[in-house]
Design a protein around this motif. Structure first.
Motif, PDB file in Angstrom:
ATOM      1  N   PRO A 209      41.998  30.193  33.369  1.00  0.00           N
ATOM      2  CA  PRO A 209      42.360  31.611  33.374  1.00  0.00           C
ATOM      3  C   PRO A 209      41.308  32.574  33.905  1.00  0.00           C
ATOM      4  O   PRO A 209      41.503  33.779  33.853  1.00  0.00           O
ATOM      5  N   GLY A 210      40.205  32.128  34.454  1.00  0.00           N
ATOM      6  CA  GLY A 210      39.125  33.021  34.849  1.00  0.00           C
ATOM      7  C   GLY A 210      39.511  34.121  35.819  1.00  0.00           C
ATOM      8  O   GLY A 210      39.070  35.262  35.692  1.00  0.00           O
ATOM      9  N   ALA A 211      40.336  33.805  36.831  1.00  0.00           N
ATOM     10  CA  ALA A 211      40.680  34.805  37.839  1.00  0.00           C
ATOM     11  C   ALA A 211      41.541  35.921  37.275  1.00  0.00           C
ATOM     12  O   ALA A 211      41.743  36.941  37.931  1.00  0.00           O
ATOM     13  N   GLY A 212      42.053  35.739  36.067  1.00  0.00           N
ATOM     14  CA  GLY A 212      42.825  36.777  35.416  1.00  0.00           C
ATOM     15  C   GLY A 212      42.012  37.609  34.451  1.00  0.00           C
ATOM     16  O   GLY A 212      42.554  38.505  33.799  1.00  0.00           O
ATOM     17  N   LEU A 213      40.719  37.338  34.347  1.00  0.00           N
ATOM     18  CA  LEU A 213      39.845  38.098  33.459  1.00  0.00           C
ATOM     19  C   LEU A 213      39.118  39.149  34.286  1.00  0.00           C
ATOM     20  O   LEU A 213      38.474  38.823  35.276  1.00  0.00           O
ATOM     21  N   PRO A 214      39.210  40.418  33.914  1.00  0.00           N
ATOM     22  CA  PRO A 214      38.668  41.489  34.761  1.00  0.00           C
ATOM     23  C   PRO A 214      37.226  41.279  35.186  1.00  0.00           C
ATOM     24  O   PRO A 214      36.880  41.467  36.365  1.00  0.00           O
ATOM     25  N   SER A 215      36.354  40.896  34.250  1.00  0.00           N
ATOM     26  CA  SER A 215      34.938  40.746  34.589  1.00  0.00           C
ATOM     27  C   SER A 215      34.701  39.575  35.535  1.00  0.00           C
ATOM     28  O   SER A 215      33.886  39.656  36.457  1.00  0.00           O
ATOM     29  N   VAL A 216      35.410  38.476  35.311  1.00  0.00           N
ATOM     30  CA  VAL A 216      35.276  37.314  36.195  1.00  0.00           C
ATOM     31  C   VAL A 216      35.816  37.654  37.574  1.00  0.00           C
ATOM     32  O   VAL A 216      35.212  37.327  38.607  1.00  0.00           O
ATOM     33  N   ARG A 217      36.951  38.314  37.608  1.00  0.00           N
ATOM     34  CA  ARG A 217      37.573  38.703  38.876  1.00  0.00           C
ATOM     35  C   ARG A 217      36.618  39.567  39.701  1.00  0.00           C
ATOM     36  O   ARG A 217      36.453  39.367  40.904  1.00  0.00           O
ATOM     37  N   SER A 218      35.973  40.520  39.029  1.00  0.00           N
ATOM     38  CA  SER A 218      35.028  41.397  39.713  1.00  0.00           C
ATOM     39  C   SER A 218      33.815  40.616  40.221  1.00  0.00           C
ATOM     40  O   SER A 218      33.349  40.818  41.352  1.00  0.00           O
ATOM     41  N   LYS A 219      33.317  39.699  39.397  1.00  0.00           N
ATOM     42  CA  LYS A 219      32.168  38.890  39.799  1.00  0.00           C
ATOM     43  C   LYS A 219      32.494  38.037  41.020  1.00  0.00           C
ATOM     44  O   LYS A 219      31.684  37.931  41.957  1.00  0.00           O
ATOM     45  N   LEU A 220      33.687  37.453  41.042  1.00  0.00           N
ATOM     46  CA  LEU A 220      34.085  36.619  42.175  1.00  0.00           C
ATOM     47  C   LEU A 220      34.241  37.451  43.438  1.00  0.00           C
ATOM     48  O   LEU A 220      33.775  37.062  44.515  1.00  0.00           O
TER      49      LEU A 220
END
Length: 434
Positions: free
Chosen positions: A210-221
């Motif tokens: 589920p990482g790509a659906g987490l706002p902070s992870v999405r921003s980091k990527l």
């Protein structure tokens, strides 16, 4: 176009070719002729789960000479492709496809490609594991069928080769798990002498966790890959494909193949009672194929917890969307508070660059019950001195208390201490008994 109720009736009639479905309807005292609409499905119990699926595989291997279970509806000679789960939680579950099923999978994937802005001729590097995974060979096959210039490098080739191939090919699209995309960001300067942001990736196609659906992870990527658009995708078999849009705030994944599979029916994870589908409803997802030949899932739950949205998305597109909250068996209950590991992951990503975003939740016994405090190990960022570890542990604990209503015991370890993987990162670790 044939309506979905009619497709359901046809699929049920087809499913009754199999001994399992005939037996299961009889055991439950349900007349399959009375299941006429999608609404009728909501009144039925769950028919299949991974443990049942594994049991059927074992039995058919012993009795029938094939491992696809006696809910296989097609002739085994018509099975042309086999994929599987990773098997990290038990014997791998096999997914069989006929030629028609493979074509359906290609078509649903192509819907996702178009949705996220991919075009025929786009260079695409596949960094998912190719060994039997649903996002492995089936994805490669679908990319080629859609006209993409596909390099099936695979996670098995290793980080160095993958990064070097990206540098040589200059693809527009990278497909891999979000945790592997994070790892590639970390390794690019060492391997290539330049950052991942300089490699020209415009689209990250992420799945598997589920990482790509987490706002902070999405921003980091997105930042780490030079402003690439990050898309969370779920599906790849049974006519299921869901993908997130470009809305600034994550809106969940749009359901793109409701004409192929019912994927938004929910039940309460404890009672298995129907959860009424209203905007924001949360429950255990139960799926039913509408056009599958090989071994069609009917009222099948793999234990995923979804939140379903029914209102028009901020991007302007109507229709249902889903957000994966976690797995039923990953749920943690700390002094009555329900916590999913993905929520802790999102908090860790919000601390980047002070923290790397990597973490492990250490348990003394399998979930869901946790004897307080919940123990969380987080990793410092590469430029964070050890003198700040205590401060960061306190801040992280405070953030978890504020957002999740629990007071954890937090340990900060040095950068690079937690192992990386090219596959799904397991956030939970159950400590061996002393």
């Amino acid at each position: 176009m044939t309506d979905r109720d009619e497709l359901l009736r046809r699929q049920i009639a087809y499913n009754l070719r199999s001994p399992f479905y005939r037996r299961r309807f009889a055991e439950l005292g349900i007349d399959p002729e009375r299941v006429r609409t999608l609404a009728d499905l909501d009144e039925l119990p769950i028919f299949l789960t991974p443990p049942v699926h594994r049991e059927l595989q074992d039995r058919s291997l012993a009795e029938d000479g094939h491992p696809f279970g006696d809910f296989l509806c097609a002739d085994v000679c018509d099975v042309v492709s086999v994929s599987s789960t990773s098997g990290t939680t038990g014997t791998p579950i096999l997914y069989a496809s006929t030629k028609a099923d493979a074509a359906l999978t290609n078509e649903t994937w192509e819907r996702a490609f178009r949705f996220i802005g991919m075009r025929p001729g786009d260079g695409t590097v596949v960094g998912f594991g190719l060994s039997m995974y649903l996002a492995g060979v089936p994805l490669v096959r679908a990319l080629e069928a859609a006209g993409m210039r596909t390099a099936a490098v695979g996670a098995e080739s290793g980080t160095v080769k993958l990064l070097r191939l990206i540098a040589i090919m200059r693809p527009r699209v990278l497909a891999c798990t979000p945790s592997y995309a994070e790892h590639l960001i970390e390794r690019a300067p060492e391997v290539l002498g330049r950052s991942a942001a300089d490699l020209g990736i415009e689209i990250l196609l992420c799945a598997g966790e589920p990482g790509a659906g987490l706002p902070s992870v999405r921003s980091k990527l997105s930042d780490g890959w030079g402003g690439a658009s990050v898309h969370d995708i779920l599906g790849g078999v049974h006519g299921v494909i869901n993908v997130s849009c470009d809305a600034d705030d994550y809106q969940g994944m749009h359901v793109l193949a409701a004409d192929h599979c019912v994927t938004t029916q929910l039940v309460d994870p404890a009672t298995k009672a129907r959860v009424r589908l209203t905007d924001g409803a949360v429950g255990e997802r139960v799926k039913t194929a509408l056009r599958w030949e090989a071994a069609p899932p009917f009222r099948y739950s793999v234990g995923d917890m979804y939140q379903v949205f029914t209102e028009t998305c901020a991007c302007g597109r109507p229709g249902e969307r889903i957000r994966v909250i976690g797995r039923v068996d990953d749920l943690l209950i700390v002094k009555g508070v329900k916590v999913y590991p993905s929520a802790v992951k999102d908090i860790a990503a919000s601390f980047v660059p002070d923290l790397s975003g990597e973490l492990r939740i250490v348990l003394d016994q399998p979930p869901p019950r946790v004897v307080p405090p919940l123990r969380v190990t987080v990793e410092a960022g590469p430029d964070t001195p050890q003198a700040r570890h205590g401060e960061l542990a306190s801040r992280f604990a405070a953030a978890m208390h504020q957002r999740l209503s629990i007071r954890p015991q937090v340990t900060v370890v040095a950068a690079g201490s937690l192992p990386r993987t090219s596959h799904k990162t397991q956030l939970l670790e159950v400590a061996a008994p002393a």
